[in-house]
Design an enzyme around this catalytic site. Sequence first.
Site, PDB file in Angstrom:
ATOM      1  N   GLU A  94      18.603   5.990  31.303  1.00 42.06           N
ATOM      2  CA  GLU A  94      18.246   6.901  30.437  1.00 42.06           C
ATOM      3  C   GLU A  94      19.795   8.145  30.525  1.00 42.06           C
ATOM      4  OE1 GLU A  94      16.800   8.445  29.207  1.00 42.06           O
ATOM      5  OE2 GLU A  94      14.455   9.066  29.533  1.00 42.06           O
ATOM      6  N   ASP A  95      19.658   9.225  29.307  1.00 36.45           N
ATOM      7  CA  ASP A  95      20.401   9.961  29.513  1.00 36.45           C
ATOM      8  C   ASP A  95      20.412  11.010  30.190  1.00 36.45           C
ATOM      9  OD1 ASP A  95      17.709  11.000  27.445  1.00 36.45           O
ATOM     10  OD2 ASP A  95      18.952  11.430  25.708  1.00 36.45           O
ATOM     11  N   ASP A  98      14.411  15.760  33.013  1.00 32.68           N
ATOM     12  CA  ASP A  98      14.995  17.162  33.185  1.00 32.68           C
ATOM     13  C   ASP A  98      13.121  17.636  33.097  1.00 32.68           C
ATOM     14  OD1 ASP A  98      14.699  20.098  31.842  1.00 32.68           O
ATOM     15  OD2 ASP A  98      14.380  19.428  29.998  1.00 32.68           O
ATOM     16  N   PHE A 147      20.943  23.559  27.895  1.00 33.75           N
ATOM     17  CA  PHE A 147      20.989  22.608  26.865  1.00 33.75           C
ATOM     18  C   PHE A 147      22.291  21.555  26.722  1.00 33.75           C
ATOM     19  CE2 PHE A 147      19.693  20.131  23.058  1.00 33.75           C
ATOM     20  CZ  PHE A 147      18.028  19.908  24.143  1.00 33.75           C
ATOM     21  N   ARG A 160      24.926  13.952  18.593  1.00 35.44           N
ATOM     22  CA  ARG A 160      25.142  12.087  19.746  1.00 35.44           C
ATOM     23  C   ARG A 160      26.468  11.431  19.426  1.00 35.44           C
ATOM     24  NH1 ARG A 160      19.980  11.492  20.351  1.00 35.44           N
ATOM     25  NH2 ARG A 160      18.066  11.613  19.163  1.00 35.44           N
TER      26      ARG A 160
HETATM   27  P1  IMP Z   1      12.075  15.300  30.069  1.00 30.58           P
HETATM   28  O1  IMP Z   1      11.168  14.206  30.101  1.00 30.58           O
HETATM   29  O2  IMP Z   1      11.922  16.841  29.828  1.00 30.58           O
HETATM   30  O3  IMP Z   1      12.322  14.890  31.865  1.00 30.58           O
HETATM   31  O4  IMP Z   1      12.922  15.161  28.776  1.00 30.58           O
HETATM   32  C1  IMP Z   1      14.105  14.013  28.828  1.00 30.58           C
HETATM   33  C2  IMP Z   1      14.306  13.593  27.797  1.00 30.58           C
HETATM   34  O5  IMP Z   1      14.641  14.997  26.760  1.00 30.58           O
HETATM   35  C3  IMP Z   1      15.578  13.750  27.437  1.00 30.58           C
HETATM   36  O6  IMP Z   1      15.497  11.663  27.393  1.00 30.58           O
HETATM   37  C4  IMP Z   1      16.045  13.991  26.439  1.00 30.58           C
HETATM   38  O7  IMP Z   1      15.675  12.938  24.869  1.00 30.58           O
HETATM   39  C5  IMP Z   1      15.280  15.302  25.811  1.00 30.58           C
HETATM   40  N1  IMP Z   1      16.718  16.171  26.783  1.00 30.58           N
HETATM   41  C6  IMP Z   1      15.941  17.277  27.945  1.00 30.58           C
HETATM   42  N2  IMP Z   1      16.768  17.844  28.198  1.00 30.58           N
HETATM   43  C7  IMP Z   1      17.896  17.790  26.841  1.00 30.58           C
HETATM   44  C8  IMP Z   1      19.145  18.705  27.077  1.00 30.58           C
HETATM   45  O8  IMP Z   1      19.538  19.497  27.951  1.00 30.58           O
HETATM   46  N3  IMP Z   1      20.062  18.105  25.829  1.00 30.58           N
HETATM   47  C9  IMP Z   1      19.778  17.065  25.197  1.00 30.58           C
HETATM   48  N4  IMP Z   1      18.315  16.486  25.398  1.00 30.58           N
HETATM   49  C10 IMP Z   1      17.655  16.468  26.527  1.00 30.58           C
END
Ligand code: IMP
Length: 172
Positions: A94-95, A98, A147, A160
């Site tokens: 996973e990237d 958050d 972000f 990207r």
């Molecule tokens: P979460 O569900 O809030 O943990 O978010 C996960 C997904 O939100 C990641 O897989 C990203 O695709 C996107 N995301 C969260 N933070 C960022 C960021 O800082 N930049 C770009 N995408 C983000």
Amino acid sequence: MQVLLTQEQIRDRISAMAGEIARDYPPDEQIHLVCVLKGGFMFLSDLVRALPTRVTLDFIALSSYGKGTKSSGEVRMIKDVDHALEGRHVVIVEDIVDTGLTLHYLQDILRARSPKTLRTACLLSKPSRRQVDVPVEYVGFTIEDHFIVGYGLDYDERYRELPYLAILRDGE
Ligand code: IMP
């Protein structure tokens, strides 16, 4: 945009992560990497080339963000994996983690498919934003609440392709 992590820093950390992952599995056992699209694609491509282990690959696509930089809290599966996970050593690639909501949803789905082991590798983690506690065995970099774009991560499908990670100032 301010560069957060350079190509060299990312490469060095991924090479160390690949070592950590390889050490955790018996050398004769295959690892099945499940990459979360789209953000994980660049991380996956560098990680597989750094791993000394034999791997198989699959891809899953989830959606949790709309156009902005704030999570909707809602997770949907857009594309499922193509292969069964039963009896495999699965590592989610996973990237970024958050709030943790996306990963929590994904781990629940994949765990229900009876993999032999299930672990997660995330390039970036923003612990201050966490809403649910999710296990992440391999974390590339722990970062502040910014972000981030580049190296697979987007803002509204842009940036990207950048080979480094940058802090996006617009939309903060
Ligand atoms: P979460 O569900 O809030 O943990 O978010 C996960 C997904 O939100 C990641 O897989 C990203 O695709 C996107 N995301 C969260 N933070 C960022 C960021 O800082 N930049 C770009 N995408 C983000």
